[in-house]
Design a protein around this motif. Structure first.
Motif, PDB file in Angstrom:
ATOM      1  N   GLY A  67      46.138  34.266  50.733  1.00 22.30           N
ATOM      2  CA  GLY A  67      44.880  33.539  50.582  1.00 22.30           C
ATOM      3  C   GLY A  67      44.429  33.398  49.162  1.00 22.30           C
ATOM      4  N   ALA A  68      43.118  33.528  48.950  1.00 24.43           N
ATOM      5  CA  ALA A  68      42.554  33.419  47.622  1.00 24.43           C
ATOM      6  C   ALA A  68      42.395  34.820  47.041  1.00 24.43           C
ATOM      7  N   GLY A  69      42.537  34.915  45.733  1.00 26.36           N
ATOM      8  CA  GLY A  69      42.294  36.195  45.069  1.00 26.36           C
ATOM      9  C   GLY A  69      40.845  36.234  44.618  1.00 26.36           C
ATOM     10  N   VAL A  70      40.155  37.299  44.972  1.00 20.62           N
ATOM     11  CA  VAL A  70      38.780  37.465  44.514  1.00 20.62           C
ATOM     12  C   VAL A  70      38.723  38.760  43.722  1.00 20.62           C
ATOM     13  N   GLU A  71      38.135  38.687  42.516  1.00 16.63           N
ATOM     14  CA  GLU A  71      38.049  39.896  41.717  1.00 16.63           C
ATOM     15  C   GLU A  71      36.629  40.449  41.758  1.00 16.63           C
ATOM     16  N   VAL A  72      36.557  41.729  42.058  1.00 13.69           N
ATOM     17  CA  VAL A  72      35.265  42.403  42.118  1.00 13.69           C
ATOM     18  C   VAL A  72      35.219  43.414  40.991  1.00 13.69           C
ATOM     19  N   ALA A  73      34.112  43.452  40.281  1.00 12.96           N
ATOM     20  CA  ALA A  73      33.960  44.496  39.266  1.00 12.96           C
ATOM     21  C   ALA A  73      32.619  45.158  39.478  1.00 12.96           C
ATOM     22  N   GLU A  97      41.511  42.049  52.329  1.00 15.23           N
ATOM     23  CA  GLU A  97      42.276  43.262  51.993  1.00 15.23           C
ATOM     24  C   GLU A  97      42.127  43.575  50.505  1.00 15.23           C
ATOM     25  N   VAL A  98      42.160  44.876  50.187  1.00 15.53           N
ATOM     26  CA  VAL A  98      42.227  45.254  48.779  1.00 15.53           C
ATOM     27  C   VAL A  98      43.692  45.201  48.358  1.00 15.53           C
ATOM     28  N   ALA A  99      44.030  44.280  47.440  1.00  6.65           N
ATOM     29  CA  ALA A  99      45.426  44.137  47.011  1.00  6.65           C
ATOM     30  C   ALA A  99      45.746  45.100  45.872  1.00  6.65           C
ATOM     31  N   ALA A 100      44.774  45.347  45.024  1.00  3.82           N
ATOM     32  CA  ALA A 100      44.989  46.251  43.896  1.00  3.82           C
ATOM     33  C   ALA A 100      43.628  46.705  43.402  1.00  3.82           C
ATOM     34  N   ALA A 144      33.145  53.054  37.176  1.00  2.00           N
ATOM     35  CA  ALA A 144      33.306  51.610  37.028  1.00  2.00           C
ATOM     36  C   ALA A 144      34.676  51.257  37.587  1.00  2.00           C
ATOM     37  N   GLY A 145      34.788  50.097  38.153  1.00  2.00           N
ATOM     38  CA  GLY A 145      36.068  49.740  38.735  1.00  2.00           C
ATOM     39  C   GLY A 145      36.287  48.249  38.821  1.00  2.00           C
ATOM     40  N   ARG A 146      37.543  47.900  39.041  1.00  2.00           N
ATOM     41  CA  ARG A 146      37.912  46.509  39.306  1.00  2.00           C
ATOM     42  C   ARG A 146      38.802  46.505  40.516  1.00  2.00           C
ATOM     43  N   LEU A 147      38.532  45.580  41.418  1.00  2.00           N
ATOM     44  CA  LEU A 147      39.352  45.460  42.617  1.00  2.00           C
ATOM     45  C   LEU A 147      39.766  44.011  42.761  1.00  2.00           C
ATOM     46  N   ARG A 148      40.979  43.838  43.219  1.00  2.00           N
ATOM     47  CA  ARG A 148      41.453  42.493  43.500  1.00  2.00           C
ATOM     48  C   ARG A 148      41.588  42.380  45.017  1.00  2.00           C
ATOM     49  N   LEU A 149      40.844  41.455  45.602  1.00  2.00           N
ATOM     50  CA  LEU A 149      40.874  41.302  47.053  1.00  2.00           C
ATOM     51  C   LEU A 149      41.707  40.096  47.435  1.00  2.00           C
ATOM     52  N   ASP A 150      42.432  40.229  48.524  1.00  2.00           N
ATOM     53  CA  ASP A 150      43.057  39.069  49.163  1.00  2.00           C
ATOM     54  C   ASP A 150      42.104  38.584  50.245  1.00  2.00           C
ATOM     55  N   VAL A 151      41.733  37.329  50.149  1.00  2.00           N
ATOM     56  CA  VAL A 151      40.731  36.786  51.067  1.00  2.00           C
ATOM     57  C   VAL A 151      41.290  35.503  51.673  1.00  2.00           C
ATOM     58  N   PRO A 152      41.158  35.300  52.975  1.00  2.00           N
ATOM     59  CA  PRO A 152      41.617  34.030  53.562  1.00  2.00           C
ATOM     60  C   PRO A 152      40.928  32.869  52.845  1.00  2.00           C
ATOM     61  N   ALA A 157      25.410  41.813  47.566  1.00  2.00           N
ATOM     62  CA  ALA A 157      25.426  43.280  47.561  1.00  2.00           C
ATOM     63  C   ALA A 157      25.302  43.826  46.133  1.00  2.00           C
ATOM     64  N   GLY A 158      25.089  42.920  45.173  1.00  2.00           N
ATOM     65  CA  GLY A 158      24.847  43.364  43.803  1.00  2.00           C
ATOM     66  C   GLY A 158      26.121  43.592  43.001  1.00  2.00           C
ATOM     67  N   LEU A 159      27.250  43.077  43.468  1.00  2.00           N
ATOM     68  CA  LEU A 159      28.518  43.269  42.753  1.00  2.00           C
ATOM     69  C   LEU A 159      28.868  42.010  41.963  1.00  2.00           C
ATOM     70  N   HIS A 160      29.590  42.220  40.858  1.00  2.00           N
ATOM     71  CA  HIS A 160      30.148  41.062  40.153  1.00  2.00           C
ATOM     72  C   HIS A 160      31.359  40.614  40.943  1.00  2.00           C
ATOM     73  N   ALA A 161      31.405  39.343  41.249  1.00  2.00           N
ATOM     74  CA  ALA A 161      32.573  38.856  41.968  1.00  2.00           C
ATOM     75  C   ALA A 161      32.926  37.485  41.457  1.00  2.00           C
ATOM     76  N   GLU A 162      34.187  37.248  41.234  1.00  2.00           N
ATOM     77  CA  GLU A 162      34.614  35.898  40.910  1.00  2.00           C
ATOM     78  C   GLU A 162      35.980  35.623  41.475  1.00  2.00           C
ATOM     79  N   GLY A 163      36.259  34.402  41.675  1.00  4.53           N
ATOM     80  CA  GLY A 163      37.555  34.047  42.245  1.00  4.53           C
ATOM     81  C   GLY A 163      37.530  32.598  42.542  1.00  4.53           C
ATOM     82  N   GLY A 164      38.534  32.272  42.961  1.00  4.99           N
ATOM     83  CA  GLY A 164      39.860  32.827  43.009  1.00  4.99           C
ATOM     84  C   GLY A 164      40.766  31.677  43.320  1.00  4.99           C
ATOM     85  N   GLU A 165      41.702  31.483  42.428  1.00  5.46           N
ATOM     86  CA  GLU A 165      42.732  30.503  42.736  1.00  5.46           C
ATOM     87  C   GLU A 165      43.559  31.040  43.915  1.00  5.46           C
TER      88      GLU A 165
END
Ligand SMILES: Nc1ncnc2c1ncn2[C@@H]1O[C@H](COP(=O)(O)OP(=O)(O)OP(=O)(O)O)[C@@H](O)[C@H]1O
Ligand SMILES: [Mg+2]
Length: 329
Positions: free
Chosen positions: A256-262, A283-286, A297-305, A319-327
């Motif tokens: 799917g699309a990659g969404v990055e959460v920080a 899913e959390v991909a990484a 502090a953290g960064r997560l890469r999500l796999d999203v449909p 939810a107050g998180l930084h999120a951007e994505g995703g090609e």
């Protein structure tokens, strides 16, 4: 201007060349509060050493001003500068010790120059050796000390004249990982005990992660990014965030699309609860979680449909998180 610590205002340094000139520093504004440990990072040639030389007064700015504990270094005459420099300790990558003098004599050398009486000097040297964890080694010669111990002697010597500011240019680049950690812990410990303001130049993000409260990224003589560690780490997509919290390599073949959460300064468990509540196919991909400046502090890469991407981004941001994505990938 009465600020304690280090203040740079619109600092510019231009070096003339035979043909043309080099703009080494191009309008730097920086404030390092008393008692803070501040990191300066940036590629080779970004202007890091020039910046430190301007703070010590070794280099005169082309324009702008440099203040240390409320005194304008950039305008000081030679005599005032010599006096002001006593408040500034310096630590370098390669510590230059006198090989024919003991550790104690190396540490006491600046005190001799300052004509401190011998008895007081011995007392102070003993204090300093203890401060850096070298009690009992005062009689050793540099050749009898390890690289990390020699660096400790250098730090003790830099602290001999009771500076209020410690400038470190790549202090651990010549040391192995375990020794680096010890030296960084020592710098932090000394800061805690005597309230020093510390400026550290480094090319190692691990140094920033381990010891700095705040950081500046220099890029071709300008401030590209700047702020408290937890804050810069929480700005997704920025160079500092990427380098402070590197993501492990992504597994191949997500659909799917990659969404990055920080996130920074958030409760990690609640972040994972939020992600767990995103529902089907997320899913959390990484991911990487670090403790920076005492907060997580953290960064997560999500796999999203792909068809749920916008909805997921919205939920994360609500939810107050930084999120951007995703090609899609
Ligand atoms: N004395 C000098 N005369 C002319 N140019 C200089 C001088 N000192 C530095 N420069 C130039 O100024 C720029 C910044 O140099 P500086 O030494 O501050 O970089 P740096 O960030 O410390 O790099 P490194 O990580 O390689 O030590 C470079 O382009 C350099 O060539
Ligand atoms: Mg340099």
């Amino acid at each position: 201007m009465v600020d304690d610590g280090i203040v740079l205002n619109a600092l510019r340094k231009v070096y003339p060349l035979r043909s043309g000139e080099v703009m080494a520093l191009d309008g730097i504004d920086l404030r390092v509060q008393r008692g803070a440990v501040h990191g300066i990072v940036g590629e080779s040639g970004a202007g890091k050493s020039t910046l430190i030389r301007c703070v010590t007064g070794l280099e005169r700015p082309t324009s702008g001003s440099v203040w240390v504990d409320g005194e304008e270094i950039s305008a000081a005459g030679e005599r005032d500068l010599r006096r002001a420099r006593r408040r500034i300790g310096m630590v370098f990558q390669h510590v230059h010790l006198f090989d024919a003098r003991t550790a104690a004599d190396n540490v006491g050398y600046p005190l001799r120059i300052a004509k401190v009486p011998a008895a007081r000097r011995r007392e102070r040297v003993a204090e300093l050796l203890e401060l850096v964890g070298l009690q009992g080694r005062g009689d050793s010669y540099p050749a009898q000390l390890s690289g990390g111990q020699r660096q400790r002697v250098g730090i003790a010597r830099a602290l001999a004249a009771d500076p209020s500011v410690l400038l470190c240019d790549e202090p651990t680049s010549a040391l192995d990982a375990a020794t680096t950690r010890q030296i960084l812990r020592l710098i932090r410990d000394v800061r805690d005990r005597i309230g020093l303001t510390v400026l550290i130049i480094t090319h190692e993000m691990s140094v920033v992660r381990e010891v700095c409260d705040s950081v500046t990224l220099l890029d071709r003589g300008r401030v590209a990014e700047h702020g408290p560690l937890a804050e810069v780490a929480g700005r997704p997509g920025t160079r500092l965030a990427r380098e402070l919290i590197p993501l492990p390599p992504l597994p191949a073949g997500g659909a799917g699309a990659g969404v990055e959460v920080a996130f920074a300064g958030a409760d990690t468990a609640s972040v994972f609860r939020t992600i767990g509540g995103l529902g089907d196919g997320v899913e959390v991909a990484a991911g990487t979680v670090e403790t920076l400046g005492g907060t997580q502090a953290g960064r997560l890469r999500l796999d999203v449909p792909a068809d749920r991407r916008d909805e997921v981004l919205r939920a994360l941001r609500d939810a107050g998180l930084h999120a951007e994505g995703g090609e899609a990938r």
